[in-house]
Motif scaffolding. Structure first.
Motif, PDB file in Angstrom:
ATOM      1  N   ASN A 120       0.937  -1.095   0.072  1.00  0.00           N
ATOM      2  CA  ASN A 120      -0.042  -0.098  -0.038  1.00  0.00           C
ATOM      3  C   ASN A 120       0.853   1.339  -0.164  1.00  0.00           C
ATOM      4  O   ASN A 120       1.745   1.600  -1.060  1.00  0.00           O
ATOM      5  CB  ASN A 120      -0.912  -0.177   1.015  1.00  0.00           C
ATOM      6  N   ASP A 121       0.826   2.061   1.209  1.00  0.00           N
ATOM      7  CA  ASP A 121       1.638   3.332   1.086  1.00  0.00           C
ATOM      8  C   ASP A 121       3.219   3.161   1.808  1.00  0.00           C
ATOM      9  O   ASP A 121       3.683   4.190   1.694  1.00  0.00           O
ATOM     10  CB  ASP A 121       0.919   4.502   1.738  1.00  0.00           C
ATOM     11  N   THR A 122       3.613   1.883   2.103  1.00  0.00           N
ATOM     12  CA  THR A 122       4.933   1.787   2.598  1.00  0.00           C
ATOM     13  C   THR A 122       5.770   0.967   1.621  1.00  0.00           C
ATOM     14  O   THR A 122       5.210  -0.337   1.299  1.00  0.00           O
ATOM     15  CB  THR A 122       4.646   1.059   3.853  1.00  0.00           C
ATOM     16  N   ALA A 123       6.992   1.215   1.603  1.00  0.00           N
ATOM     17  CA  ALA A 123       7.875   0.421   0.644  1.00  0.00           C
ATOM     18  C   ALA A 123       8.869  -0.006   1.865  1.00  0.00           C
ATOM     19  O   ALA A 123       9.349   0.635   2.607  1.00  0.00           O
ATOM     20  CB  ALA A 123       8.808   1.233  -0.287  1.00  0.00           C
ATOM     21  N   VAL A 124       9.153  -1.255   1.642  1.00  0.00           N
ATOM     22  CA  VAL A 124      10.017  -2.063   2.512  1.00  0.00           C
ATOM     23  C   VAL A 124      11.294  -2.528   1.564  1.00  0.00           C
ATOM     24  O   VAL A 124      10.984  -2.966   0.610  1.00  0.00           O
ATOM     25  CB  VAL A 124       9.405  -3.317   3.148  1.00  0.00           C
ATOM     26  N   MET A 125      12.354  -1.912   2.319  1.00  0.00           N
ATOM     27  CA  MET A 125      13.504  -2.153   1.485  1.00  0.00           C
ATOM     28  C   MET A 125      14.618  -3.005   2.186  1.00  0.00           C
ATOM     29  O   MET A 125      14.460  -2.866   3.427  1.00  0.00           O
ATOM     30  CB  MET A 125      14.224  -0.773   1.147  1.00  0.00           C
ATOM     31  N   GLN A 126      15.375  -3.990   1.375  1.00  0.00           N
ATOM     32  CA  GLN A 126      16.092  -4.895   2.235  1.00  0.00           C
ATOM     33  C   GLN A 126      17.225  -5.043   1.269  1.00  0.00           C
ATOM     34  O   GLN A 126      17.527  -5.415   0.285  1.00  0.00           O
ATOM     35  CB  GLN A 126      15.606  -6.334   1.911  1.00  0.00           C
ATOM     36  N   ALA A 127      18.566  -4.627   2.141  1.00  0.00           N
ATOM     37  CA  ALA A 127      20.021  -4.711   1.416  1.00  0.00           C
ATOM     38  C   ALA A 127      20.550  -6.010   2.014  1.00  0.00           C
ATOM     39  O   ALA A 127      20.573  -6.238   3.112  1.00  0.00           O
ATOM     40  CB  ALA A 127      20.817  -3.477   1.778  1.00  0.00           C
ATOM     41  N   LEU A 128      20.922  -6.695   1.117  1.00  0.00           N
ATOM     42  CA  LEU A 128      21.352  -8.378   1.650  1.00  0.00           C
ATOM     43  C   LEU A 128      22.771  -8.405   1.514  1.00  0.00           C
ATOM     44  O   LEU A 128      23.255  -9.297   2.078  1.00  0.00           O
ATOM     45  CB  LEU A 128      20.426  -9.316   0.715  1.00  0.00           C
ATOM     46  N   THR A 129      23.467  -7.491   0.745  1.00  0.00           N
ATOM     47  CA  THR A 129      24.833  -7.614   0.522  1.00  0.00           C
ATOM     48  C   THR A 129      25.496  -6.221   1.046  1.00  0.00           C
ATOM     49  O   THR A 129      24.977  -5.294   1.294  1.00  0.00           O
ATOM     50  CB  THR A 129      25.149  -7.805  -0.934  1.00  0.00           C
ATOM     51  N   LEU A 130      26.964  -6.744   1.097  1.00  0.00           N
ATOM     52  CA  LEU A 130      27.747  -5.187   1.713  1.00  0.00           C
ATOM     53  C   LEU A 130      27.648  -4.223   0.552  1.00  0.00           C
ATOM     54  O   LEU A 130      27.556  -2.990   0.710  1.00  0.00           O
ATOM     55  CB  LEU A 130      29.227  -5.751   1.954  1.00  0.00           C
ATOM     56  N   GLU A 145      11.705   8.783  -4.931  1.00  0.00           N
ATOM     57  CA  GLU A 145      11.454   9.715  -6.115  1.00  0.00           C
ATOM     58  C   GLU A 145      10.827   8.702  -7.312  1.00  0.00           C
ATOM     59  O   GLU A 145       9.917   9.294  -7.666  1.00  0.00           O
ATOM     60  CB  GLU A 145      13.079   9.962  -6.854  1.00  0.00           C
ATOM     61  N   VAL A 146      10.931   7.575  -7.560  1.00  0.00           N
ATOM     62  CA  VAL A 146      10.423   6.668  -8.581  1.00  0.00           C
ATOM     63  C   VAL A 146       8.776   5.918  -7.902  1.00  0.00           C
ATOM     64  O   VAL A 146       7.929   6.396  -8.606  1.00  0.00           O
ATOM     65  CB  VAL A 146      11.185   5.535  -9.087  1.00  0.00           C
ATOM     66  N   ILE A 147       8.874   5.360  -6.539  1.00  0.00           N
ATOM     67  CA  ILE A 147       7.793   4.788  -6.331  1.00  0.00           C
ATOM     68  C   ILE A 147       6.889   5.702  -5.415  1.00  0.00           C
ATOM     69  O   ILE A 147       5.572   5.405  -5.479  1.00  0.00           O
ATOM     70  CB  ILE A 147       8.206   3.440  -5.406  1.00  0.00           C
ATOM     71  N   LYS A 148       7.535   6.724  -5.046  1.00  0.00           N
ATOM     72  CA  LYS A 148       6.598   7.702  -4.133  1.00  0.00           C
ATOM     73  C   LYS A 148       6.058   7.161  -2.845  1.00  0.00           C
ATOM     74  O   LYS A 148       4.780   7.486  -2.989  1.00  0.00           O
ATOM     75  CB  LYS A 148       5.986   8.599  -4.922  1.00  0.00           C
ATOM     76  N   PRO A 149       6.532   6.487  -2.187  1.00  0.00           N
ATOM     77  CA  PRO A 149       5.694   5.768  -1.096  1.00  0.00           C
ATOM     78  C   PRO A 149       5.590   6.561   0.140  1.00  0.00           C
ATOM     79  O   PRO A 149       6.229   7.966   0.119  1.00  0.00           O
ATOM     80  CB  PRO A 149       6.349   4.635  -0.462  1.00  0.00           C
ATOM     81  N   LYS A 150       4.370   6.565   0.832  1.00  0.00           N
ATOM     82  CA  LYS A 150       4.451   7.524   2.049  1.00  0.00           C
ATOM     83  C   LYS A 150       5.566   7.226   2.963  1.00  0.00           C
ATOM     84  O   LYS A 150       6.095   8.155   3.434  1.00  0.00           O
ATOM     85  CB  LYS A 150       3.171   7.366   2.611  1.00  0.00           C
ATOM     86  N   TRP A 173      13.119   5.314   7.187  1.00  0.00           N
ATOM     87  CA  TRP A 173      13.985   6.163   6.010  1.00  0.00           C
ATOM     88  C   TRP A 173      13.029   7.565   6.114  1.00  0.00           C
ATOM     89  O   TRP A 173      12.245   7.301   5.616  1.00  0.00           O
ATOM     90  CB  TRP A 173      14.448   5.850   4.697  1.00  0.00           C
ATOM     91  N   GLY A 174      13.422   8.620   6.638  1.00  0.00           N
ATOM     92  CA  GLY A 174      12.096   9.478   6.875  1.00  0.00           C
ATOM     93  C   GLY A 174      11.257   9.382   7.841  1.00  0.00           C
ATOM     94  O   GLY A 174      11.602   8.808   8.768  1.00  0.00           O
ATOM     95  N   ASP A 175       9.972   9.776   7.501  1.00  0.00           N
ATOM     96  CA  ASP A 175       8.974   9.820   8.507  1.00  0.00           C
ATOM     97  C   ASP A 175       8.691   8.217   8.922  1.00  0.00           C
ATOM     98  O   ASP A 175       8.703   7.368   8.042  1.00  0.00           O
ATOM     99  CB  ASP A 175       7.557  10.372   7.736  1.00  0.00           C
ATOM    100  N   GLU A 176       8.398   8.288  10.263  1.00  0.00           N
ATOM    101  CA  GLU A 176       8.186   6.830  10.671  1.00  0.00           C
ATOM    102  C   GLU A 176       6.576   6.537  10.473  1.00  0.00           C
ATOM    103  O   GLU A 176       5.730   7.443  10.764  1.00  0.00           O
ATOM    104  CB  GLU A 176       8.172   6.980  12.429  1.00  0.00           C
ATOM    105  N   GLY A 177       6.480   5.323  10.052  1.00  0.00           N
ATOM    106  CA  GLY A 177       5.082   4.937   9.550  1.00  0.00           C
ATOM    107  C   GLY A 177       4.553   4.204  10.679  1.00  0.00           C
ATOM    108  O   GLY A 177       5.114   3.841  11.639  1.00  0.00           O
TER     109      GLY A 177
END
Ligand code: SAH
Length: 394
Positions: A120-130, A145-150, A173-177
């Motif tokens: 929905n309005d939240t993007a979850v990002m996972q960095a798995l490598t160094l 910029e591209v996905i524009k999630p809240k 990252w940014g506002d706490e959801g």
């Protein structure tokens, strides 16, 4: 301009990399310049100095380089913007069905080590490598910029990170959801617990199979044995099942499963219990109770190739027990989510299970990971989830 850091491949067979595959193993590299730091972006050339690709380096991992590109192009913010935009564009048609999808699937989207799931309005990002860890501020910018999630939540928590020599990191990252998002798959609604749930919160890869229950669930008595937060159970109930029992070995998911049932107004036709799938099936078989549909979506029974024999035995046992508990003409929806379990072996295991339980089956449907987890032919590791809807007789 600073000279780009370069790593050369070994001469002869040892240095030959698989075509269009982004992994380069430690054993394929010539001795590297000590100025190259773990996590750096490097260009890779073959033994004759010809450009092979551009990726990041981590000597701690057996996969010492993961390539972003095989084209001689810069890997920078612009590249990340383009790749994320291309990935999102590929998923566009899904938006008519759902507001939850995997926007970036690592190597399959030319962004190795990066998962981005949108709820929905939240993007979850996972960095798995160094390598991904080092560039994640740029990646977060481009997601914004591209996905524009809240909201953007980072959930870089995975056993993979240990292999890469980095600790888990989580946070906004940014506002706490709110940490929970309401999503829908077709007309089925779910609350996703982004912060405490498994992986990024929800098993998006099973969307197509959950929705396929719409073809078979009407009026049926259903058992969903690895229910997690009720993905299959609640879908079956919304698609008209008469009664659904969901079971999970972890008490902690049952509350959210019940909440999801209530959210869809099917609380009265569903129940969730804490149980071990194997023990529960044994009990059911002892009592002679039968179900019209049983769903088996277990966690991976194998993490390494070595345990393949033990794993297929586990899948066989589980499927034998389930086939015995299915009413004549009923449906078994059965899955394996490990890349290391080849489809042929899984299929053979199911045949053996049928023989052992004195049942016959026809294949109603073959299942795969949903289309937002693309399978890239040149990268066999991108294919992992397989399953069947089997019509069981006898
Ligand atoms: N089908 C679910 C995802 C399943 S994930 C969906 O669509 O959302 C696998 C689940 O199996 C996890 O929640 C885990 O807690 C549970 N599990 C693991 N071992 C189990 C066992 N022996 N018996 C029952 N549940 C088990």
């Amino acid at each position: 301009m600073m000279k780009e850091k370069n790593i050369r491949l070994r001469t002869g067979k040892k240095g030959v990399v698989k075509p269009a595959h982004p992994w380069i193993f430690k054993t394929q590299l010539l001795k590297t310049d000590p100025a190259i730091r773990p996590g750096d972006i490097v260009s890779v050339t073959d033994d004759k100095g010809k450009f092979v690709g551009r990726g990041y380096y981590n000597p701690k991992s057996e996969i010492a380089i993961r390539l972003f590109t095989f084209t001689d192009e810069p890997v920078n913010k612009d590249f990340f913007r383009r790749k994320i935009a291309e990935a999102v564009e590929k998923r566009k048609s899904l938006l008519s069905v759902t507001n939850a999808y995997r926007a970036v699937f690592s190597e399959a989207d030319a962004l190795p080590g990066l998962i981005v799931d949108v709820y929905n309005d939240t993007a979850v990002m996972q960095a798995l490598t160094l390598g991904m860890e080092k560039i994640k501020p740029d990646i977060a910018d481009m997601i914004d910029e591209v996905i524009k999630p809240k909201y953007i939540y980072e959930k870089s928590a995975s056993p993979f990170r240990k292999l890469e020599g980095i600790k888990d990191v989580t946070g906004w990252w940014g506002d706490e959801g709110p940490g929970r998002a309401e999503i829908h798959e077709g007309r089925v609604k779910f609350i996703v617990d982004i912060v405490s749930g498994h992986k990024t919160g929800f098993y998006l890869d099973q969307r197509k199979s959950r929705m396929a229950l719409g073809n078979v669930a009407g009026g049926k008595k259903v058992l969903d044995l690895f229910s997690y937060t009720g993905g299959f159970s609640v879908s079956a109930a919304v698609y008209g099942a008469g009664h659904v029992t969901g079971a999970d070995i972890k008490e902690e998911w049952l509350g959210l499963a019940r909440e999801n049932a209530a959210l869809n107004g099917v609380g009265e036709r569903t129940e969730f219990i804490k149980a071990d799938a194997f023990a529960m099936l044994k009990k059911i078989n002892d009592s002679g109770e039968k179900f019209d549909i049983i769903i088996l979506d277990p966690p991976s029974f194998l993490k390494t190739r070595q345990s393949l024999i033990a794993a297929s035995k586990g899948y066989r046992q589980l499927n034998v027990l389930a086939m015995r508990a299915i009413a004549d003409g009923g449906v078994l929806a059965t899955f394996s989510c490990s890349h290391n379990m080849p489809n042929e072996l899984f299929s053979k295991t199911l045949k053996e299970a049928a023989a052992q339980s004195n049942k016959k089956f026809t294949i109603l449907k073959r299942c795969h990971q949903a289309e937002d987890h693309p399978i890239v032919r040149a990268i066999p590791e991108t294919e992992y989830l397989k399953g069947y809807f089997l019509k069981i007789s006898g």
